[in-house]
Design a protein around this motif. Structure first.
Motif, PDB file in Angstrom:
ATOM      1  N   THR A  53       0.866  -1.178   0.000  1.00 54.54           N
ATOM      2  CA  THR A  53       0.000   0.000   0.000  1.00 54.54           C
ATOM      3  C   THR A  53       0.893   1.215   0.000  1.00 54.54           C
ATOM      4  N   ARG A  54       1.666   1.344   1.070  1.00 50.73           N
ATOM      5  CA  ARG A  54       2.498   2.516   1.266  1.00 50.73           C
ATOM      6  C   ARG A  54       3.506   2.746   0.154  1.00 50.73           C
ATOM      7  N   THR A  55       4.290   1.716  -0.112  1.00 48.10           N
ATOM      8  CA  THR A  55       5.405   1.954  -1.030  1.00 48.10           C
ATOM      9  C   THR A  55       4.873   2.325  -2.412  1.00 48.10           C
ATOM     10  N   ARG A  56       3.857   1.568  -2.876  1.00 48.96           N
ATOM     11  CA  ARG A  56       3.347   1.846  -4.228  1.00 48.96           C
ATOM     12  C   ARG A  56       2.703   3.227  -4.270  1.00 48.96           C
ATOM     13  N   MET A 103       9.842  -1.365  -8.887  1.00 44.44           N
ATOM     14  CA  MET A 103       9.241  -2.703  -8.858  1.00 44.44           C
ATOM     15  C   MET A 103       9.424  -3.416  -7.532  1.00 44.44           C
ATOM     16  N   ARG A 104       8.402  -4.211  -7.191  1.00 48.84           N
ATOM     17  CA  ARG A 104       8.464  -5.058  -5.997  1.00 48.84           C
ATOM     18  C   ARG A 104       8.165  -6.479  -6.416  1.00 48.84           C
ATOM     19  N   HIS A 105       8.932  -7.417  -5.835  1.00 47.19           N
ATOM     20  CA  HIS A 105       8.773  -8.822  -6.243  1.00 47.19           C
ATOM     21  C   HIS A 105       9.101  -9.715  -5.039  1.00 47.19           C
ATOM     22  N   GLN A 131      16.156  -6.818   0.328  1.00 46.71           N
ATOM     23  CA  GLN A 131      16.497  -5.400   0.451  1.00 46.71           C
ATOM     24  C   GLN A 131      15.291  -4.521   0.156  1.00 46.71           C
ATOM     25  N   HIS A 132      15.310  -3.319   0.700  1.00 46.05           N
ATOM     26  CA  HIS A 132      14.245  -2.354   0.449  1.00 46.05           C
ATOM     27  C   HIS A 132      14.873  -0.962   0.576  1.00 46.05           C
ATOM     28  N   PRO A 133      15.729  -0.605  -0.413  1.00 48.00           N
ATOM     29  CA  PRO A 133      16.540   0.605  -0.236  1.00 48.00           C
ATOM     30  C   PRO A 133      15.742   1.909  -0.139  1.00 48.00           C
ATOM     31  N   THR A 134      14.555   1.990  -0.755  1.00 49.66           N
ATOM     32  CA  THR A 134      13.856   3.285  -0.662  1.00 49.66           C
ATOM     33  C   THR A 134      13.196   3.461   0.704  1.00 49.66           C
ATOM     34  N   GLN A 135      12.928   2.342   1.397  1.00 50.82           N
ATOM     35  CA  GLN A 135      12.471   2.489   2.782  1.00 50.82           C
ATOM     36  C   GLN A 135      13.625   3.046   3.611  1.00 50.82           C
ATOM     37  N   THR A 136      14.837   2.627   3.283  1.00 50.36           N
ATOM     38  CA  THR A 136      15.995   3.146   4.014  1.00 50.36           C
ATOM     39  C   THR A 136      16.178   4.640   3.769  1.00 50.36           C
ATOM     40  N   GLY A 164      13.071  -9.208   7.905  1.00 48.79           N
ATOM     41  CA  GLY A 164      12.755  -7.792   7.677  1.00 48.79           C
ATOM     42  C   GLY A 164      13.755  -7.131   6.741  1.00 48.79           C
ATOM     43  N   ARG A 165      13.358  -6.977   5.487  1.00 48.98           N
ATOM     44  CA  ARG A 165      14.310  -6.443   4.495  1.00 48.98           C
ATOM     45  C   ARG A 165      14.659  -4.985   4.784  1.00 48.98           C
ATOM     46  N   THR A 166      13.718  -4.255   5.401  1.00 46.60           N
ATOM     47  CA  THR A 166      14.006  -2.843   5.679  1.00 46.60           C
ATOM     48  C   THR A 166      15.161  -2.735   6.686  1.00 46.60           C
ATOM     49  N   VAL A 167      15.222  -3.717   7.574  1.00 43.01           N
ATOM     50  CA  VAL A 167      16.287  -3.731   8.589  1.00 43.01           C
ATOM     51  C   VAL A 167      17.650  -3.963   7.924  1.00 43.01           C
ATOM     52  N   THR A 227       9.618  -3.308  14.035  1.00 43.42           N
ATOM     53  CA  THR A 227       9.204  -3.954  12.776  1.00 43.42           C
ATOM     54  C   THR A 227       8.161  -5.020  13.069  1.00 43.42           C
ATOM     55  N   ARG A 228       7.438  -5.358  12.037  1.00 43.07           N
ATOM     56  CA  ARG A 228       6.396  -6.382  12.093  1.00 43.07           C
ATOM     57  C   ARG A 228       7.025  -7.758  11.889  1.00 43.07           C
ATOM     58  N   ILE A 229       6.454  -8.762  12.527  1.00 45.06           N
ATOM     59  CA  ILE A 229       6.883 -10.139  12.236  1.00 45.06           C
ATOM     60  C   ILE A 229       6.320 -10.477  10.843  1.00 45.06           C
ATOM     61  N   GLN A 230       7.212 -10.889   9.930  1.00 43.33           N
ATOM     62  CA  GLN A 230       6.865 -10.989   8.501  1.00 43.33           C
ATOM     63  C   GLN A 230       6.148 -12.307   8.175  1.00 43.33           C
ATOM     64  N   LYS A 231       4.862 -12.318   8.492  1.00 41.32           N
ATOM     65  CA  LYS A 231       4.034 -13.521   8.348  1.00 41.32           C
ATOM     66  C   LYS A 231       4.253 -14.264   7.021  1.00 41.32           C
ATOM     67  N   HIS A 265       8.938   3.103  12.383  1.00 41.26           N
ATOM     68  CA  HIS A 265       8.360   1.822  11.954  1.00 41.26           C
ATOM     69  C   HIS A 265       8.107   1.958  10.458  1.00 41.26           C
ATOM     70  N   PRO A 266       8.541   0.988   9.645  1.00 46.63           N
ATOM     71  CA  PRO A 266       8.310   1.140   8.202  1.00 46.63           C
ATOM     72  C   PRO A 266       6.829   1.017   7.844  1.00 46.63           C
ATOM     73  N   LEU A 267       6.041   0.452   8.750  1.00 44.43           N
ATOM     74  CA  LEU A 267       4.623   0.188   8.530  1.00 44.43           C
ATOM     75  C   LEU A 267       4.463  -0.843   7.394  1.00 44.43           C
ATOM     76  N   PRO A 268       3.480  -1.660   7.308  1.00 49.34           N
ATOM     77  CA  PRO A 268       2.311  -1.673   8.184  1.00 49.34           C
ATOM     78  C   PRO A 268       2.610  -2.234   9.575  1.00 49.34           C
ATOM     79  N   ARG A 269       1.901  -1.647  10.550  1.00 49.10           N
ATOM     80  CA  ARG A 269       2.004  -2.156  11.916  1.00 49.10           C
ATOM     81  C   ARG A 269       0.947  -3.257  12.065  1.00 49.10           C
TER      82      ARG A 269
HETATM   83  C1  NCD Z   1       7.910  -2.855   4.600  1.00 45.52           C
HETATM   84  C2  NCD Z   1       8.194  -3.897   3.519  1.00 45.52           C
HETATM   85  O1  NCD Z   1       7.432  -4.007   2.573  1.00 45.52           O
HETATM   86  O2  NCD Z   1       9.195  -4.578   3.670  1.00 45.52           O
HETATM   87  N1  NCD Z   1       6.828  -2.048   4.307  1.00 45.52           N
HETATM   88  C3  NCD Z   1       7.002  -0.925   3.574  1.00 45.52           C
HETATM   89  O3  NCD Z   1       7.528  -0.939   2.494  1.00 45.52           O
HETATM   90  N2  NCD Z   1       6.640   0.219   4.130  1.00 45.52           N
HETATM   91  C4  NCD Z   1       7.807  -3.434   5.947  1.00 45.52           C
HETATM   92  C5  NCD Z   1       6.840  -4.558   6.167  1.00 45.52           C
HETATM   93  O4  NCD Z   1       6.109  -4.971   5.266  1.00 45.52           O
HETATM   94  O5  NCD Z   1       6.820  -5.034   7.289  1.00 45.52           O
END
Ligand code: NCD
Length: 309
Positions: A53-56, A103-105, A131-136, A164-167, A227-231, A265-269
């Motif tokens: 949601t957020r990133t797009r 792009m996200r994959h 990796q998720h460099p734009t969150q960084t 957690g790729r943002t981490v 960060t969220r636990i990545q279900k 928090h990168p969200l979603p929480r």
């Molecule tokens: C993060 C992701 O997609 O890795 N969300 C985001 O881009 N804001 C974090 C997450 O999904 O937990």
């Protein structure tokens, strides 16, 4: 002018390139309307093979606020990958239409693969647990706007440090700055992977502490990154259920923390920050989402400029 022509991983970012994007991000924060025609006539393609949601939306709003336009899809089922088209072909084709692609994959390394065939710059908006460099960039602009420096912080990173790729991206970038201390807080099963420890800490001769308890760690932190636990990355649902509520930050627990600590928090929480924390001035995660849009504006501008040079 940026040295990079695409952004696939936090590893691509030199300190100079990073600061160039962040400086422009800061200018945009001050006066977004000054940039409202900067990308007139340009087109961004958003190829999201995995939910977001957020990133797009932040990429889409970033390009719209620059005066550019956006095409794309947010669901792999509505793309030709359903017909069996390869990722390389999808990206090669879309790169004939647009000036830049985000792009996200779900597959690690997908953005790199795509960049090998694309005829326009590619931005990795998340590839699996990698990796998720734009969150960084978002996180870094938030730290700069709230703390004014990227040095000398005690940083606690809490939650799913394994998937957690943002981490992974954030630690890589923070390791370029001096005098930071790192406290890694996670259940034993979700510790930071050894390969990430190597390229972040060992290769840079940095120290870190690993803990399992959040409450005991709160007292002297300057930055807390929840960060969220990545279900979606778990192989066993039972394990997810056992671990999902490992950490819940509440207003009460925050009494122990410093008055000027910031909570990111990168969200979603999901459950890891109770809503009673949202009004605390230390909670900057929604502001962080806004900075994410501004810094993506900066990145798009800089990459288009670098690719036109
Ligand atoms: C993060 C992701 O997609 O890795 N969300 C985001 O881009 N804001 C974090 C997450 O999904 O937990």
């Amino acid at each position: 002018m940026l040295k990079i022509k695409k952004l696939l991983s936090a590893d691509d970012l030199s300190k100079e390139d990073l600061m160039e994007i962040i400086e422009l991000g800061k200018e945009i924060v001050k006066s977004p309307s000054d940039f409202s025609n900067s990308c007139n006539g340009k087109l961004l393609g958003t190829l999201f093979f995995e939910p977001s949601t957020r990133t797009r939306l932040s990429f889409e709003s970033a390009m719209s606020r620059l005066g550019g336009k956006v095409i794309g899809f947010s669901d792999a089922n509505s793309s030709s990958s359903q017909k069996g088209e390869s990722l390389r072909d999808t990206v090669k084709t879309v790169s004939q239409y647009v000036d830049i692609i985000a792009m996200r994959h779900p597959m690690e390394g997908a953005a790199k693969l795509a960049s090998e065939t694309a005829d326009c710059p590619i931005i990795n908006a998340g590839d699996g647990g990698h990796q998720h460099p734009t969150q960084t960039l978002t996180d870094i602009l938030t730290i700069m706007e709230t703390k004014n420096t990227l040095e000398g912080h005690k940083i606690g990173i809490c939650g799913d440090l394994k998937y957690g790729r943002t981490v992974h991206s954030l630690l890589k970038v923070m390791s370029m700055f001096d005098n930071n201390e790192y406290v890694l807080i996670s259940p034993d099963e979700l510790k930071l992977p050894d390969n990430v420890k190597k390229f972040v800490f060992e290769d840079n001769n940095l120290e870190y502490e690993e803990r399992t308890n959040l409450d005991d760690s709160l007292e002297d932190l300057d930055i807390l990154y929840m960060t969220r636990i990545q279900k979606e990355r778990f192989f066993s649902m039972n394990q997810y259920i056992r671990l999902k509520d490992s950490y819940v930050l509440t207003k009460d627990k925050l009494k122990k923390a410093k008055d000027d600590m910031i909570i990111l928090h990168p969200l979603p929480r999901v459950n890891e920050i109770s809503t009673d924390v949202d009004k605390d001035p230390r909670a900057v995660y929604f502001k962080q989402a806004k900075y994410g849009m501004y810094v993506r504006m900066a990145l798009i501008l800089k990459l288009l400029e670098a690719n036109n040079a």
